[in-house]
Design a protein around this motif. Structure first.
Motif, mmCIF file in Angstrom:
data_model
loop_
_atom_site.group_PDB
_atom_site.id
_atom_site.type_symbol
_atom_site.label_atom_id
_atom_site.label_comp_id
_atom_site.label_asym_id
_atom_site.label_seq_id
_atom_site.Cartn_x
_atom_site.Cartn_y
_atom_site.Cartn_z
ATOM 1 N N UNK A 11 5.105 16.124 -17.968
ATOM 2 C CA UNK A 11 4.792 15.783 -19.360
ATOM 3 C C UNK A 11 3.929 16.869 -20.000
ATOM 4 N N UNK A 12 2.954 17.364 -19.263
ATOM 5 C CA UNK A 12 2.043 18.386 -19.775
ATOM 6 C C UNK A 12 2.794 19.662 -20.128
ATOM 7 N N UNK A 60 3.713 9.265 -10.386
ATOM 8 C CA UNK A 60 2.998 9.322 -11.660
ATOM 9 C C UNK A 60 2.324 10.684 -11.849
ATOM 10 N N UNK A 61 1.768 11.241 -10.781
ATOM 11 C CA UNK A 61 1.164 12.580 -10.874
ATOM 12 C C UNK A 61 2.235 13.619 -11.207
ATOM 13 N N UNK A 62 3.387 13.505 -10.571
ATOM 14 C CA UNK A 62 4.497 14.433 -10.819
ATOM 15 C C UNK A 62 4.975 14.341 -12.273
ATOM 16 N N UNK A 63 5.132 13.129 -12.774
ATOM 17 C CA UNK A 63 5.568 12.934 -14.152
ATOM 18 C C UNK A 63 4.523 13.426 -15.155
ATOM 19 N N UNK A 84 0.829 -1.217 0.000
ATOM 20 C CA UNK A 84 0.000 0.000 0.000
ATOM 21 C C UNK A 84 0.860 1.263 0.000
ATOM 22 N N UNK A 85 1.888 1.274 0.819
ATOM 23 C CA UNK A 85 2.783 2.435 0.878
ATOM 24 C C UNK A 85 3.484 2.615 -0.470
ATOM 25 N N UNK A 86 3.898 1.516 -1.068
ATOM 26 C CA UNK A 86 4.573 1.587 -2.365
ATOM 27 C C UNK A 86 3.612 2.070 -3.451
ATOM 28 N N UNK A 87 2.376 1.588 -3.414
ATOM 29 C CA UNK A 87 1.368 2.024 -4.388
ATOM 30 C C UNK A 87 1.174 3.532 -4.301
ATOM 31 N N UNK A 88 1.071 4.055 -3.082
ATOM 32 C CA UNK A 88 0.903 5.501 -2.888
ATOM 33 C C UNK A 88 2.096 6.273 -3.451
ATOM 34 N N UNK A 89 3.303 5.747 -3.262
ATOM 35 C CA UNK A 89 4.498 6.414 -3.777
ATOM 36 C C UNK A 89 4.520 6.384 -5.304
ATOM 37 N N UNK A 128 10.724 15.700 -23.456
ATOM 38 C CA UNK A 128 10.249 15.487 -22.087
ATOM 39 C C UNK A 128 9.030 14.578 -22.068
ATOM 40 N N UNK A 129 8.117 14.775 -22.996
ATOM 41 C CA UNK A 129 6.915 13.952 -23.053
ATOM 42 C C UNK A 129 7.268 12.492 -23.269
ATOM 43 N N UNK A 130 8.216 12.244 -24.161
ATOM 44 C CA UNK A 130 8.592 10.856 -24.444
ATOM 45 C C UNK A 130 9.270 10.187 -23.260
ATOM 46 N N UNK A 131 10.187 10.877 -22.588
ATOM 47 C CA UNK A 131 10.859 10.245 -21.452
ATOM 48 C C UNK A 131 9.875 10.054 -20.293
ATOM 49 N N UNK A 132 8.937 10.979 -20.129
ATOM 50 C CA UNK A 132 7.913 10.823 -19.097
ATOM 51 C C UNK A 132 6.998 9.649 -19.421
ATOM 52 N N UNK A 133 6.632 9.497 -20.696
ATOM 53 C CA UNK A 133 5.822 8.339 -21.095
ATOM 54 C C UNK A 133 6.559 7.040 -20.783
ATOM 55 N N UNK A 134 7.840 7.004 -21.072
ATOM 56 C CA UNK A 134 8.645 5.808 -20.787
ATOM 57 C C UNK A 134 8.557 5.461 -19.301
ATOM 58 N N UNK A 135 8.786 6.442 -18.460
ATOM 59 C CA UNK A 135 8.732 6.217 -17.013
ATOM 60 C C UNK A 135 7.323 5.853 -16.559
#
Length: 174
Positions: free
Chosen positions: A133-134, A126-129, A116-121, A140-147
């Protein structure tokens, strides 16, 4: 990331000083992990020693003289060879998270809480990336998509593992 080959590739477009090379690397490839100057100059020294770059010019500076580096024909060949070879896909068979889950189960700790803690992290990252990306350019968009795609795969694994925790506990404690 192969810093020496990346430097050689950056030098193919034009000769650069170590500072300029660091800045170009950090802008395109650093992604929050800029190179240290010591790493830049030690890498350039190794490339110079191996004949993959040469000093293209020396200019006086406020401190020591500034050397401008250029890639050699051998350096161009080295980059071409590196670009042509496929990268070995990472199988993720040595995962710290997997180890934590198994050890938690083996020691009768709460593995579901770890997941659960890992899921939250993962979701936080993902929100930060997604924000990056936006607001980013195409690179930047491509490397963010990769991650993001890798994080999505991790989330699927987290869900699957959570669903199988009882079975896994029986298997590792048995």
């Amino acid at each position: 990331m192969s810093i020496p080959q990346t430097f050689l590739g950056l030098l193919e477009s034009r000769p650069r000083h170590g500072y300029d090379l660091k800045r170009a690397y950090d802008e395109r490839f650093g992604h929050g992990r800029p190179l240290h100057y010591g790493q830049v100059y030690s890498t350039l020294a190794r490339l110079l020693k191996s004949g993959l770059v040469e000093v293209d010019g020396v200019e006086p500076g406020e401190g020591p003289e500034r050397k401008r580096y250029a890639v050699t024909a051998s350096g161009v060949t080295d980059v071409q060879r590196w670009l042509a070879n496929p990268e070995k896909p990472d199988l993720y068979l040595q995962s710290t998270l997997y180890t934590k889950v198994l050890l938690a189960l083996m020691t009768e700790r709460n593995a579901a809480e770890i997941l659960d803690v890992q899921r939250a992290e993962h979701l936080r990252l993902m929100r930060e990336l997604t924000q990056r990306k936006i607001s980013g350019d195409l690179a930047d968009q491509l490397i963010c998509d990769h991650a993001l795609f890798h994080l999505e795969a991790d989330l699927r694994w987290l869900e699957l593992t959570t669903a199988r925790l009882d079975q896994l506990a029986t298997a590792v404690r048995g």
